[in-house]
Write a protein that holds these residues in place. Structure first.
Motif, PDB file in Angstrom:
ATOM      1  N   SER A 144       0.827  -1.220   0.000  1.00 57.20           N
ATOM      2  CA  SER A 144       0.000   0.000   0.000  1.00 57.20           C
ATOM      3  C   SER A 144       0.852   1.256   0.000  1.00 57.20           C
ATOM      4  O   SER A 144       0.418   2.306  -0.511  1.00 57.20           O
ATOM      5  N   ARG A 145       2.073   1.154   0.539  1.00 60.51           N
ATOM      6  CA  ARG A 145       2.962   2.325   0.539  1.00 60.51           C
ATOM      7  C   ARG A 145       3.703   2.467  -0.789  1.00 60.51           C
ATOM      8  O   ARG A 145       4.109   3.575  -1.153  1.00 60.51           O
ATOM      9  N   MET A 146       3.892   1.370  -1.493  1.00 61.36           N
ATOM     10  CA  MET A 146       4.595   1.412  -2.774  1.00 61.36           C
ATOM     11  C   MET A 146       3.722   1.943  -3.908  1.00 61.36           C
ATOM     12  O   MET A 146       4.208   2.561  -4.852  1.00 61.36           O
ATOM     13  N   VAL A 147       2.420   1.697  -3.821  1.00 61.29           N
ATOM     14  CA  VAL A 147       1.497   2.144  -4.861  1.00 61.29           C
ATOM     15  C   VAL A 147       0.893   3.478  -4.411  1.00 61.29           C
ATOM     16  O   VAL A 147       0.286   3.549  -3.343  1.00 61.29           O
ATOM     17  N   PRO A 148       1.042   4.534  -5.188  1.00 59.21           N
ATOM     18  CA  PRO A 148       0.532   5.845  -4.764  1.00 59.21           C
ATOM     19  C   PRO A 148      -0.986   5.816  -4.599  1.00 59.21           C
ATOM     20  O   PRO A 148      -1.704   5.216  -5.401  1.00 59.21           O
ATOM     21  N   SER A 149      -1.454   6.457  -3.537  1.00 64.02           N
ATOM     22  CA  SER A 149      -2.897   6.640  -3.375  1.00 64.02           C
ATOM     23  C   SER A 149      -3.239   8.068  -3.789  1.00 64.02           C
ATOM     24  O   SER A 149      -2.402   8.959  -3.728  1.00 64.02           O
ATOM     25  N   GLY A 150      -4.453   8.292  -4.250  1.00 62.08           N
ATOM     26  CA  GLY A 150      -4.863   9.624  -4.643  1.00 62.08           C
ATOM     27  C   GLY A 150      -4.436  10.009  -6.051  1.00 62.08           C
ATOM     28  O   GLY A 150      -4.645  11.147  -6.476  1.00 62.08           O
ATOM     29  N   LYS A 151      -3.829   9.074  -6.790  1.00 64.24           N
ATOM     30  CA  LYS A 151      -3.478   9.342  -8.190  1.00 64.24           C
ATOM     31  C   LYS A 151      -3.625   8.047  -8.975  1.00 64.24           C
ATOM     32  O   LYS A 151      -3.511   6.949  -8.433  1.00 64.24           O
ATOM     33  N   PHE A 152      -3.860   8.175 -10.256  1.00 65.29           N
ATOM     34  CA  PHE A 152      -4.109   7.002 -11.083  1.00 65.29           C
ATOM     35  C   PHE A 152      -2.842   6.165 -11.243  1.00 65.29           C
ATOM     36  O   PHE A 152      -1.779   6.691 -11.580  1.00 65.29           O
ATOM     37  N   SER A 153      -2.952   4.863 -10.975  1.00 64.50           N
ATOM     38  CA  SER A 153      -1.845   3.925 -11.147  1.00 64.50           C
ATOM     39  C   SER A 153      -2.390   2.635 -11.744  1.00 64.50           C
ATOM     40  O   SER A 153      -3.514   2.223 -11.444  1.00 64.50           O
ATOM     41  N   THR A 154      -1.571   2.021 -12.588  1.00 65.89           N
ATOM     42  CA  THR A 154      -1.906   0.701 -13.125  1.00 65.89           C
ATOM     43  C   THR A 154      -0.721  -0.217 -12.888  1.00 65.89           C
ATOM     44  O   THR A 154       0.402   0.092 -13.300  1.00 65.89           O
ATOM     45  N   VAL A 155      -0.980  -1.326 -12.226  1.00 67.75           N
ATOM     46  CA  VAL A 155       0.070  -2.286 -11.898  1.00 67.75           C
ATOM     47  C   VAL A 155      -0.105  -3.524 -12.773  1.00 67.75           C
ATOM     48  O   VAL A 155      -1.179  -4.136 -12.792  1.00 67.75           O
ATOM     49  N   GLY A 156       0.933  -3.866 -13.512  1.00 72.71           N
ATOM     50  CA  GLY A 156       0.943  -5.112 -14.261  1.00 72.71           C
ATOM     51  C   GLY A 156       1.450  -6.245 -13.380  1.00 72.71           C
ATOM     52  O   GLY A 156       2.463  -6.088 -12.697  1.00 72.71           O
ATOM     53  N   VAL A 157       0.735  -7.354 -13.368  1.00 65.04           N
ATOM     54  CA  VAL A 157       1.137  -8.539 -12.598  1.00 65.04           C
ATOM     55  C   VAL A 157       1.348  -9.679 -13.578  1.00 65.04           C
ATOM     56  O   VAL A 157       0.438 -10.021 -14.348  1.00 65.04           O
ATOM     57  N   ILE A 158       2.543 -10.259 -13.545  1.00 62.26           N
ATOM     58  CA  ILE A 158       2.898 -11.327 -14.477  1.00 62.26           C
ATOM     59  C   ILE A 158       2.970 -12.642 -13.715  1.00 62.26           C
ATOM     60  O   ILE A 158       3.743 -12.779 -12.765  1.00 62.26           O
ATOM     61  N   GLY A 159       2.145 -13.616 -14.136  1.00 59.22           N
ATOM     62  CA  GLY A 159       2.193 -14.934 -13.527  1.00 59.22           C
ATOM     63  C   GLY A 159       0.831 -15.426 -13.102  1.00 59.22           C
ATOM     64  O   GLY A 159      -0.135 -14.652 -13.010  1.00 59.22           O
ATOM     65  N   SER A 160       0.738 -16.723 -12.812  1.00 58.71           N
ATOM     66  CA  SER A 160      -0.520 -17.318 -12.346  1.00 58.71           C
ATOM     67  C   SER A 160      -0.285 -18.317 -11.223  1.00 58.71           C
ATOM     68  O   SER A 160      -1.118 -19.177 -10.961  1.00 58.71           O
ATOM     69  N   SER A 161       0.872 -18.194 -10.561  1.00 62.53           N
ATOM     70  CA  SER A 161       1.185 -19.054  -9.433  1.00 62.53           C
ATOM     71  C   SER A 161       0.366 -18.657  -8.210  1.00 62.53           C
ATOM     72  O   SER A 161      -0.377 -17.661  -8.219  1.00 62.53           O
ATOM     73  N   HIS A 162       0.510 -19.423  -7.140  1.00 58.69           N
ATOM     74  CA  HIS A 162      -0.126 -19.086  -5.875  1.00 58.69           C
ATOM     75  C   HIS A 162       0.254 -17.666  -5.453  1.00 58.69           C
ATOM     76  O   HIS A 162      -0.598 -16.864  -5.039  1.00 58.69           O
ATOM     77  N   SER A 163       1.537 -17.327  -5.589  1.00 54.49           N
ATOM     78  CA  SER A 163       1.990 -15.984  -5.218  1.00 54.49           C
ATOM     79  C   SER A 163       1.350 -14.916  -6.097  1.00 54.49           C
ATOM     80  O   SER A 163       0.948 -13.848  -5.612  1.00 54.49           O
ATOM     81  N   ALA A 164       1.258 -15.181  -7.405  1.00 50.46           N
ATOM     82  CA  ALA A 164       0.665 -14.209  -8.322  1.00 50.46           C
ATOM     83  C   ALA A 164      -0.789 -13.919  -7.969  1.00 50.46           C
ATOM     84  O   ALA A 164      -1.224 -12.754  -7.962  1.00 50.46           O
ATOM     85  N   ILE A 165      -1.548 -14.954  -7.664  1.00 51.84           N
ATOM     86  CA  ILE A 165      -2.962 -14.766  -7.349  1.00 51.84           C
ATOM     87  C   ILE A 165      -3.110 -14.032  -6.019  1.00 51.84           C
ATOM     88  O   ILE A 165      -3.999 -13.190  -5.857  1.00 51.84           O
ATOM     89  N   LEU A 166      -2.229 -14.312  -5.083  1.00 54.01           N
ATOM     90  CA  LEU A 166      -2.267 -13.588  -3.819  1.00 54.01           C
ATOM     91  C   LEU A 166      -1.959 -12.103  -4.027  1.00 54.01           C
ATOM     92  O   LEU A 166      -2.596 -11.227  -3.422  1.00 54.01           O
ATOM     93  N   VAL A 167      -1.010 -11.802  -4.918  1.00 53.55           N
ATOM     94  CA  VAL A 167      -0.714 -10.405  -5.250  1.00 53.55           C
ATOM     95  C   VAL A 167      -1.941  -9.732  -5.871  1.00 53.55           C
ATOM     96  O   VAL A 167      -2.282  -8.588  -5.530  1.00 53.55           O
ATOM     97  N   LEU A 168      -2.614 -10.431  -6.784  1.00 54.96           N
ATOM     98  CA  LEU A 168      -3.831  -9.867  -7.382  1.00 54.96           C
ATOM     99  C   LEU A 168      -4.873  -9.554  -6.310  1.00 54.96           C
ATOM    100  O   LEU A 168      -5.522  -8.500  -6.338  1.00 54.96           O
ATOM    101  N   ARG A 169      -5.023 -10.468  -5.358  1.00 57.86           N
ATOM    102  CA  ARG A 169      -5.986 -10.225  -4.286  1.00 57.86           C
ATOM    103  C   ARG A 169      -5.592  -9.013  -3.455  1.00 57.86           C
ATOM    104  O   ARG A 169      -6.438  -8.180  -3.107  1.00 57.86           O
TER     105      ARG A 169
END
Length: 383
Positions: free
Chosen positions: A184-209
């Motif tokens: 939450s500190r790495m992704v700016p709040s109050g401004k538009f951001s788009t994060v690309g997530v690469i992968g479909s492992s357990h870790s990837a899905i947890l990141v998406l969540r």
């Protein structure tokens, strides 16, 4: 200084190796790590929901007599007694297992035949006297230490892998992305951001969540592009075994993925407001990245792990340029297939190879799996 064994690394596998060497009366042991604080499990993944049932963590803690002694010696409630108090057929936060590992690390001390050295092993040489001469850069010492040992066991661990991408973006490490407060500190709040997530492992899905939870709460301007090569894969309980036990989605993450990410669910899911799925293929991945990544402000790669560096190894005066791990015995050979005596490995970097009833090869990663493997192979290491 002469010891029976040198163990490098103090994550869950290193802890289990020390316990199993003690079980085989192979001590004194010199244990080397730069922190002795539960490894990456405790440092980075405390916030992660485990995909392992509590009973398997308890099995790890009961795996050897030295661990059971530590559980008796430390007043309750302690990390192990608290783990035993949880529903054994449910999962828990990784923090519970990490606390247990820290407790066991602290209990494996000189009274049990274990000496600890804060530092790093830089090189090791097998001598004509059938011993490893191990060089340690100690945190507390001005000069390197040299230790003579019959056995050298590498539990050196792995770290998140990344690959070069055709578009330059600000990278958020997988370790950070798996920790919601840090993310939450790495992704700016109050401004538009788009994060690309690469992968479909357990870790990837947890990141998406984690990202979707931010987008639905404190970061309403956050959007996610999910790049994946293949459909979601789940662990499936069969008659006495688990299909995709080491690679499939489990627990909370599997439940969330089924409820939100399947192709027939995603368009009407609550996460569709924040998340766009971008299918990829190995052949066309770079073109797809070039098309879609420029719209992203950040990227997270959840594509697996790579082995951490190991010490420089020398046998009879010759530097070994590459080692091959035997995933059945835990031993090593050089690149010519010659056995390297007295050298073994365990843990996420050097896991056991297993074959399921359908003939599929998997690599067994997890506390209980490390303990099961080491219970089987350590007697041969020390025999």
């Amino acid at each position: 200084m002469k010891v029976k064994a040198v163990v490098v690394g103090a994550g869950p596998a290193g802890i289990a190796v020390v316990g199993n060497l003690l079980e085989q009366q192979k001590f004194p042991i010199l244990w080397i790590d730069d922190q002795f604080d539960g490894g990456r499990l405790n440092k980075f993944y405390r916030e992660v929901p485990s995909n392992t049932k509590v009973g398997l963590f308890v099995g790890y803690a009961n795996g050897v007599s030295s661990f059971r002694s530590i559980a008796r010696e430390i007043p309750e409630p302690n990390a192990i007694s608290l783990m035993k108090s949880l529903p054994q057929d449910k999962t828990c936060q990784i923090a519970r297992a990490a606390d247990m590992c820290v407790m066991l690390t602290q209990g494996l001390d000189q009274s049990k035949g274990v000496s600890k050295e804060l530092g790093m092993v830089t090189e090791a040489s097998w001598s004509k006297h059938d011993k490893w001469n191990v060089t340690i850069n100690s945190v507390n010492g001005e000069f390197p230490l040299t230790i003579s040992s019959e056995l050298l066991v590498l539990c050196t661990g792995s770290s998140p892998a990344t690959v070069p991408l055709p578009v330059k973006l600000e990278e958020i490490s997988l370790d950070t992305a798996l920790n919601p407060p840090l993310l939450s500190r790495m992704v700016p709040s109050g401004k538009f951001s788009t994060v690309g997530v690469i992968g479909s492992s357990h870790s990837a899905i947890l990141v998406l969540r984690n990202l979707c939870n931010l987008a639905s709460s404190t970061h309403p301007d956050l959007r996610v592009k999910w790049f994946t090569r293949h459909p979601l894969r789940y662990a499936e309980e069969r008659d006495g075994w688990i299909l995709r036990d080491n690679t499939g989605l489990k627990g909370e993450v599997a439940f969330w993925a089924k409820a939100n990410l399947e192709d027939d669910i995603l368009p009407t899911s609550v996460v569709a407001e924040y998340l766009q799925k971008v299918p990829t293929t190995l052949e066309h991945e770079n073109i797809i990245y070039q098309t879609h990544l420029p719209a992203c402000t950040h990227v997270i790669q959840a594509i697996g792990y790579h082995r951490n560096d190991i010490p420089v190894l020398t046998v009879n005066g010759v530097t070994i340029l590459g080692v091959c791990h035997n995933a059945t015995t835990g031993g090593f050979t050089d690149r010519h297939g010659v056995t390297i005596r007295g050298l073994y490995g365990a843990g996420i970097a050097w896991p056991e190879k297993t074959v399921d009833p359908e003939g599929k090869i998997q690599y067994a990663v997890g506390l209980a799996k490390f303990m099961k493997f080491l219970t089987r192979v350590t007697p041969a290491w020390t025999g």
